[in-house]
Design a protein around this motif. Structure first.
Motif, mmCIF file in Angstrom:
data_model
loop_
_atom_site.group_PDB
_atom_site.id
_atom_site.type_symbol
_atom_site.label_atom_id
_atom_site.label_comp_id
_atom_site.label_asym_id
_atom_site.label_seq_id
_atom_site.Cartn_x
_atom_site.Cartn_y
_atom_site.Cartn_z
ATOM 1 N N ARG A 13 0.815 -1.217 0.000
ATOM 2 C CA ARG A 13 0.000 0.000 0.000
ATOM 3 C C ARG A 13 0.849 1.268 0.000
ATOM 4 N N ALA A 14 2.123 1.131 0.350
ATOM 5 C CA ALA A 14 3.001 2.302 0.437
ATOM 6 C C ALA A 14 3.279 2.868 -0.950
ATOM 7 N N VAL A 38 4.573 -12.602 -8.294
ATOM 8 C CA VAL A 38 5.425 -12.794 -7.118
ATOM 9 C C VAL A 38 4.604 -13.667 -6.168
ATOM 10 N N ALA A 39 4.759 -14.975 -6.314
ATOM 11 C CA ALA A 39 3.927 -15.936 -5.588
ATOM 12 C C ALA A 39 4.559 -16.277 -4.243
ATOM 13 N N ILE A 40 3.837 -15.974 -3.171
ATOM 14 C CA ILE A 40 4.304 -16.231 -1.813
ATOM 15 C C ILE A 40 3.569 -17.446 -1.276
ATOM 16 N N MET A 41 4.303 -18.383 -0.666
ATOM 17 C CA MET A 41 3.681 -19.614 -0.168
ATOM 18 C C MET A 41 4.357 -20.083 1.117
ATOM 19 N N GLU A 42 3.664 -20.975 1.796
ATOM 20 C CA GLU A 42 4.221 -21.564 3.004
ATOM 21 C C GLU A 42 5.370 -22.486 2.639
ATOM 22 N N GLY A 45 -1.941 -7.437 -3.993
ATOM 23 C CA GLY A 45 -1.520 -6.113 -4.455
ATOM 24 C C GLY A 45 -0.503 -6.190 -5.579
ATOM 25 N N THR A 46 -0.048 -5.023 -5.990
ATOM 26 C CA THR A 46 0.973 -4.934 -7.033
ATOM 27 C C THR A 46 2.082 -3.985 -6.592
ATOM 28 N N LEU A 47 3.233 -4.146 -7.203
ATOM 29 C CA LEU A 47 4.351 -3.241 -7.012
ATOM 30 C C LEU A 47 4.412 -2.270 -8.185
ATOM 31 N N PRO A 48 5.108 -1.145 -8.039
ATOM 32 C CA PRO A 48 5.268 -0.235 -9.182
ATOM 33 C C PRO A 48 5.902 -0.956 -10.371
ATOM 34 N N PRO A 73 4.649 -6.176 -11.389
ATOM 35 C CA PRO A 73 4.772 -7.309 -10.469
ATOM 36 C C PRO A 73 3.486 -7.441 -9.643
ATOM 37 N N VAL A 74 2.842 -8.589 -9.758
ATOM 38 C CA VAL A 74 1.593 -8.882 -9.051
ATOM 39 C C VAL A 74 1.917 -9.830 -7.900
ATOM 40 N N VAL A 75 1.595 -9.419 -6.683
ATOM 41 C CA VAL A 75 1.932 -10.223 -5.499
ATOM 42 C C VAL A 75 0.714 -11.027 -5.077
#
Length: 200
Positions: free
Chosen positions: A13-14, A43-47, A107-110, A122-124
């Motif tokens: 969000r920043a 940008v796939a985050i997983m356990e 969210g997304t990054l710039p 970049p899509v998180v």
């Protein structure tokens, strides 16, 4: 995990500036009139075994753009894609069989501009449920994960260089084990690391 995810959400969000492959090379002359094409990466985050991991791939050596390099799943936007998050999800499905229904976009990054004339978003996303990568060999040589804490530590990044088109080009690198993570992928991760650090 909840605290880590909350920090990620706050970081996304920043506000922040776009990045590019030219960030560390201000003397590079960018051709005028070039056409930038839209692309997206996931940008796939997983356990993981010891906390959160991020999914990366090693691109096929037969690809036209960035052959053999470490990258996020992703690619250029197709006309049938509803938006750039849809592009990222489609590419992740095609490259490593990550089911779009099992990804919660947070969210997304710039955007990041590449030397190959792409504007990459970049899509998180958080991967829900079990996931076992099944690579598309024409595009991906290998899929692997890196601990998120490794790439979120700004001290692990270094600036390196190599000759490109007869000039020395500087770039970020954040190696992990046998994997040399550099260029656009490292720059995007460095941007995320800086955002997370500012939220802690």
């Amino acid at each position: 995990m909840t605290a880590d995810i909350d920090t990620l959400r706050a970081a996304l969000r920043a506000s922040g500036d776009r990045s590019s492959d030219f960030d560390l090379n201000p003397d590079v002359s960018i051709p005028g009139g070039r056409v930038l094409r839209d692309a997206a990466v996931l940008v796939a985050i997983m356990e993981g075994a010891d906390g959160l991991d991020v999914l990366l791939t090693k691109r096929s050596s037969a690809l036209k753009h960035h052959p053999g390099q470490v990258a996020f799943p992703g690619g250029k936007k197709d006309n049938d894609d509803a938006d750039l998050p849809a592009t990222a999800l489609r590419e992740a499905w095609e490259e490593v069989r990550l089911n779009p229904d099992h990804v919660d976009i947070i969210g997304t990054l710039p955007t990041h501009e590449t030397v190959t004339s792409f504007t990459v978003t970049p899509v998180v996303g958080l991967v829900t449920g079990d996931f076992q990568a099944e690579i598309e060999p024409n595009e991906v040589a290998e899929a692997f994960t890196v601990p998120l804490h490794h790439v979120l530590d700004p001290d692990r990044y270094r600036v390196e260089s190599r000759l490109w088109q007869g000039r020395r080009r500087y770039y970020y690198a954040v190696p992990f084990g046998p994997y040399y993570i550099w260029g656009a992928t490292a720059r995007i991760l460095r941007g995320l690391a800086d955002r997370v650090a500012s939220c802690r």
